[in-house]
Design a protein around this motif. Structure first.
Motif, short mmCIF file in Angstrom:
data_model
loop_
_atom_site.label_atom_id
_atom_site.label_comp_id
_atom_site.label_asym_id
_atom_site.label_seq_id
_atom_site.Cartn_x
_atom_site.Cartn_y
_atom_site.Cartn_z
N GLY A 1 0.82 -1.21 0.00
CA GLY A 1 0.00 0.00 0.00
C GLY A 1 0.85 1.26 0.00
N ALA A 2 1.98 1.24 0.70
CA ALA A 2 2.88 2.39 0.72
C ALA A 2 3.46 2.63 -0.67
CB ALA A 2 4.00 2.18 1.73
N ILE A 3 3.75 1.56 -1.39
CA ILE A 3 4.25 1.69 -2.77
C ILE A 3 3.16 2.26 -3.65
CG2 ILE A 3 5.04 0.39 -4.79
CD1 ILE A 3 6.39 -1.55 -2.76
N ARG A 4 1.92 1.77 -3.49
CA ARG A 4 0.81 2.30 -4.27
C ARG A 4 0.61 3.79 -4.00
NH1 ARG A 4 -2.35 -2.17 -2.69
NH2 ARG A 4 -2.33 -3.69 -4.33
N ASP A 5 0.68 4.18 -2.73
CA ASP A 5 0.51 5.59 -2.38
C ASP A 5 1.60 6.44 -3.01
OD1 ASP A 5 -1.72 4.97 -0.93
OD2 ASP A 5 -0.70 5.00 1.02
N ALA A 6 2.82 5.90 -3.08
CA ALA A 6 3.94 6.66 -3.65
C ALA A 6 3.74 6.93 -5.13
CB ALA A 6 5.25 5.91 -3.43
N VAL A 7 3.06 6.04 -5.83
CA VAL A 7 2.83 6.25 -7.26
C VAL A 7 1.47 6.88 -7.54
CG1 VAL A 7 4.40 4.42 -7.99
CG2 VAL A 7 1.98 3.89 -7.65
N GLY A 8 0.77 7.28 -6.50
CA GLY A 8 -0.48 8.00 -6.68
C GLY A 8 -1.72 7.13 -6.80
N SER A 9 -1.62 5.88 -6.44
CA SER A 9 -2.77 4.99 -6.48
C SER A 9 -3.15 4.63 -5.05
CB SER A 9 -2.42 3.72 -7.26
OG SER A 9 -3.49 2.83 -7.27
N SER A 10 -4.36 4.15 -4.87
CA SER A 10 -4.74 3.71 -3.53
C SER A 10 -5.64 2.49 -3.65
CB SER A 10 -5.45 4.83 -2.76
OG SER A 10 -6.65 5.17 -3.42
N ASP A 11 -5.54 1.63 -2.66
CA ASP A 11 -6.37 0.44 -2.62
C ASP A 11 -7.22 0.53 -1.37
OD1 ASP A 11 -7.53 -2.01 -2.86
OD2 ASP A 11 -5.73 -3.17 -2.44
N HIS A 12 -8.48 0.90 -1.55
CA HIS A 12 -9.38 1.07 -0.41
C HIS A 12 -9.79 -0.25 0.22
CE1 HIS A 12 -9.73 5.34 -1.05
NE2 HIS A 12 -9.98 5.13 -2.33
N SER A 13 -9.52 -1.34 -0.48
CA SER A 13 -9.94 -2.63 0.05
C SER A 13 -8.80 -3.41 0.69
CB SER A 13 -10.59 -3.48 -1.05
OG SER A 13 -9.66 -3.74 -2.07
N ALA A 14 -7.62 -2.82 0.81
CA ALA A 14 -6.49 -3.51 1.44
C ALA A 14 -6.85 -3.83 2.89
CB ALA A 14 -5.24 -2.64 1.39
N GLY A 15 -6.58 -5.05 3.30
CA GLY A 15 -6.88 -5.46 4.66
C GLY A 15 -8.32 -5.84 4.89
N VAL A 16 -9.11 -5.90 3.82
CA VAL A 16 -10.54 -6.22 3.94
C VAL A 16 -10.86 -7.38 3.00
CG1 VAL A 16 -12.90 -5.37 3.75
CG2 VAL A 16 -11.08 -3.81 4.44
N HIS A 17 -11.56 -8.36 3.52
CA HIS A 17 -12.04 -9.47 2.69
C HIS A 17 -13.54 -9.59 2.90
CE1 HIS A 17 -12.23 -13.25 0.59
NE2 HIS A 17 -12.90 -13.76 1.61
N ALA A 18 -14.29 -9.65 1.81
CA ALA A 18 -15.74 -9.78 1.90
C ALA A 18 -16.18 -11.04 1.18
CB ALA A 18 -16.41 -8.57 1.27
N GLU A 19 -17.12 -11.73 1.78
CA GLU A 19 -17.76 -12.88 1.15
C GLU A 19 -19.21 -12.50 0.91
OE1 GLU A 19 -17.20 -16.61 3.16
OE2 GLU A 19 -15.18 -16.03 3.78
N VAL A 20 -19.59 -12.44 -0.37
CA VAL A 20 -20.90 -11.94 -0.74
C VAL A 20 -21.78 -13.08 -1.22
CG1 VAL A 20 -22.14 -10.36 -2.26
CG2 VAL A 20 -19.90 -9.72 -1.37
N GLY A 21 -22.97 -13.18 -0.63
CA GLY A 21 -23.99 -14.10 -1.09
C GLY A 21 -25.04 -13.32 -1.86
N GLU A 22 -26.19 -13.92 -2.07
CA GLU A 22 -27.24 -13.22 -2.82
C GLU A 22 -27.85 -12.08 -2.02
OE1 GLU A 22 -30.14 -15.53 -4.83
OE2 GLU A 22 -28.68 -17.03 -5.46
N THR A 23 -28.01 -12.26 -0.72
CA THR A 23 -28.63 -11.21 0.10
C THR A 23 -27.81 -10.87 1.34
OG1 THR A 23 -29.92 -12.84 1.34
CG2 THR A 23 -30.95 -11.85 -0.62
N GLN A 24 -26.73 -11.60 1.59
CA GLN A 24 -25.97 -11.39 2.81
C GLN A 24 -24.48 -11.27 2.50
OE1 GLN A 24 -27.10 -14.93 4.99
NE2 GLN A 24 -28.64 -13.79 6.14
#
Length: 150
Positions: free
Chosen positions: A60-83
Protein backbone atom coordinates in the motif's frame (compact mmCIF):
# COMPACT_ATOMS: atom_id res chain seq x y z
CA UNK A 1 -63.46 33.41 -11.23
CA UNK A 2 -60.45 31.29 -10.15
CA UNK A 3 -60.48 27.55 -9.96
CA UNK A 4 -59.88 26.13 -6.49
CA UNK A 5 -58.85 22.52 -6.00
CA UNK A 6 -61.11 20.86 -3.42
CA UNK A 7 -58.32 18.36 -2.57
CA UNK A 8 -56.01 19.32 0.33
CA UNK A 9 -52.41 19.99 -0.67
CA UNK A 10 -50.13 17.28 0.66
CA UNK A 11 -46.37 17.75 0.26
CA UNK A 12 -44.85 15.09 -1.93
CA UNK A 13 -42.66 12.54 -0.19
CA UNK A 14 -41.12 9.21 -1.09
CA UNK A 15 -43.39 6.20 -1.06
CA UNK A 16 -43.66 4.55 2.33
CA UNK A 17 -42.91 1.13 0.86
CA UNK A 18 -40.62 1.46 -2.14
CA UNK A 19 -40.90 -1.28 -4.72
CA UNK A 20 -38.33 -3.96 -3.91
CA UNK A 21 -38.20 -5.39 -7.41
CA UNK A 22 -39.09 -2.77 -10.02
CA UNK A 23 -38.80 -5.14 -12.96
CA UNK A 24 -36.93 -8.00 -14.52
CA UNK A 25 -33.18 -8.12 -14.21
CA UNK A 26 -30.46 -9.06 -11.83
CA UNK A 27 -27.99 -7.05 -9.79
CA UNK A 28 -24.61 -8.50 -8.90
CA UNK A 29 -22.42 -6.72 -6.37
CA UNK A 30 -18.83 -7.93 -6.36
CA UNK A 31 -16.75 -8.75 -3.32
CA UNK A 32 -14.35 -5.99 -4.37
CA UNK A 33 -17.10 -3.36 -4.25
CA UNK A 34 -18.24 -4.48 -0.80
CA UNK A 35 -14.63 -4.62 0.44
CA UNK A 36 -14.02 -1.03 -0.72
CA UNK A 37 -17.13 0.25 1.05
CA UNK A 38 -16.12 -1.60 4.23
CA UNK A 39 -12.51 -0.39 3.96
CA UNK A 40 -13.49 3.26 3.59
CA UNK A 41 -15.85 2.97 6.57
CA UNK A 42 -13.20 1.28 8.73
CA UNK A 43 -10.51 3.85 7.88
CA UNK A 44 -12.85 6.65 8.96
CA UNK A 45 -12.97 5.35 12.55
CA UNK A 46 -10.69 7.33 14.89
CA UNK A 47 -7.91 5.12 16.24
CA UNK A 48 -7.45 3.09 13.05
CA UNK A 49 -3.89 3.75 11.89
CA UNK A 50 -4.07 1.57 8.77
CA UNK A 51 -5.67 -1.53 7.35
CA UNK A 52 -3.89 -4.73 6.40
CA UNK A 53 -1.03 -6.85 7.63
CA UNK A 54 2.66 -5.93 7.30
CA UNK A 55 3.17 -7.05 3.68
CA UNK A 56 -0.10 -5.54 2.45
CA UNK A 57 0.74 -2.23 4.18
CA UNK A 58 4.15 -2.21 2.46
CA UNK A 59 2.47 -2.75 -0.88
CA UNK A 60 0.00 0.00 0.00
CA UNK A 61 2.88 2.39 0.72
CA UNK A 62 4.25 1.69 -2.77
CA UNK A 63 0.81 2.30 -4.27
CA UNK A 64 0.51 5.59 -2.38
CA UNK A 65 3.94 6.66 -3.65
CA UNK A 66 2.83 6.25 -7.26
CA UNK A 67 -0.48 8.00 -6.68
CA UNK A 68 -2.77 4.99 -6.48
CA UNK A 69 -4.74 3.71 -3.53
CA UNK A 70 -6.37 0.44 -2.62
CA UNK A 71 -9.38 1.07 -0.41
CA UNK A 72 -9.94 -2.63 0.05
CA UNK A 73 -6.49 -3.51 1.44
CA UNK A 74 -6.88 -5.46 4.66
CA UNK A 75 -10.54 -6.22 3.94
CA UNK A 76 -12.04 -9.47 2.69
CA UNK A 77 -15.74 -9.78 1.90
CA UNK A 78 -17.76 -12.88 1.15
CA UNK A 79 -20.90 -11.94 -0.74
CA UNK A 80 -23.99 -14.10 -1.09
CA UNK A 81 -27.24 -13.22 -2.82
CA UNK A 82 -28.63 -11.21 0.10
CA UNK A 83 -25.97 -11.39 2.81
CA UNK A 84 -22.32 -10.52 3.29
CA UNK A 85 -19.58 -11.35 5.80
CA UNK A 86 -16.57 -9.07 6.19
CA UNK A 87 -13.11 -9.72 7.67
CA UNK A 88 -10.94 -6.69 8.51
CA UNK A 89 -7.28 -6.68 9.51
CA UNK A 90 -6.06 -3.42 11.01
CA UNK A 91 -3.33 -1.60 12.88
CA UNK A 92 -4.48 0.55 15.80
CA UNK A 93 -2.97 3.81 16.95
CA UNK A 94 -1.27 3.54 20.36
CA UNK A 95 -3.50 4.70 23.19
CA UNK A 96 -6.74 3.52 21.60
CA UNK A 97 -8.67 0.90 23.62
CA UNK A 98 -8.61 -2.08 21.26
CA UNK A 99 -11.94 -3.70 22.12
CA UNK A 100 -13.87 -0.45 21.76
CA UNK A 101 -11.97 0.28 18.52
CA UNK A 102 -13.02 -3.11 17.14
CA UNK A 103 -16.63 -2.43 18.16
CA UNK A 104 -16.55 1.03 16.52
CA UNK A 105 -15.10 -0.43 13.31
CA UNK A 106 -17.69 -3.20 13.33
CA UNK A 107 -20.55 -0.71 13.76
CA UNK A 108 -19.22 1.57 10.99
CA UNK A 109 -18.87 -1.34 8.56
CA UNK A 110 -22.34 -2.70 9.37
CA UNK A 111 -23.87 0.74 8.79
CA UNK A 112 -21.98 1.53 5.57
CA UNK A 113 -22.47 -1.85 3.89
CA UNK A 114 -26.16 -2.12 4.76
CA UNK A 115 -26.91 1.49 3.70
CA UNK A 116 -24.72 1.74 0.60
CA UNK A 117 -24.67 -1.81 -0.71
CA UNK A 118 -28.09 -2.94 0.46
CA UNK A 119 -27.01 -6.36 1.66
CA UNK A 120 -27.57 -7.78 5.13
CA UNK A 121 -24.30 -8.01 7.06
CA UNK A 122 -24.20 -11.24 9.01
CA UNK A 123 -20.79 -10.70 10.64
CA UNK A 124 -17.79 -8.38 10.73
CA UNK A 125 -14.64 -9.98 12.10
CA UNK A 126 -11.94 -7.54 13.21
CA UNK A 127 -8.33 -8.63 13.71
CA UNK A 128 -5.95 -6.11 15.28
CA UNK A 129 -2.49 -7.22 14.14
CA UNK A 130 -0.35 -4.38 15.43
CA UNK A 131 -0.29 -1.10 17.32
CA UNK A 132 1.37 1.93 15.76
CA UNK A 133 3.60 3.85 18.14
CA UNK A 134 4.64 7.22 16.72
CA UNK A 135 8.36 8.00 16.85
CA UNK A 136 9.48 10.36 19.59
CA UNK A 137 9.30 14.02 18.75
CA UNK A 138 12.77 15.41 18.12
CA UNK A 139 13.43 18.69 19.91
CA UNK A 140 13.78 21.65 17.59
CA UNK A 141 17.37 22.87 17.22
CA UNK A 142 18.12 25.73 19.54
CA UNK A 143 17.96 29.10 17.87
CA UNK A 144 21.39 30.60 17.49
CA UNK A 145 21.65 34.01 19.10
CA UNK A 146 23.44 36.27 16.61
CA UNK A 147 24.63 38.66 19.28
CA UNK A 148 26.32 35.86 21.19
CA UNK A 149 28.33 35.01 18.06
CA UNK A 150 29.65 38.56 17.66
Amino acid sequence: MEYQNPQPVVPSRPAANPVKNPGPGRTVISETAVAKVAGIAARAVPGVYSLGSGPSRALGAIRDAVGSSDHSAGVHAEVGETQVAVDITLVASYGTPLHSLANDVRAAVYRAVEELVGLQVIEVNVEVTDVYVPPPVKPAPAAVDREALL
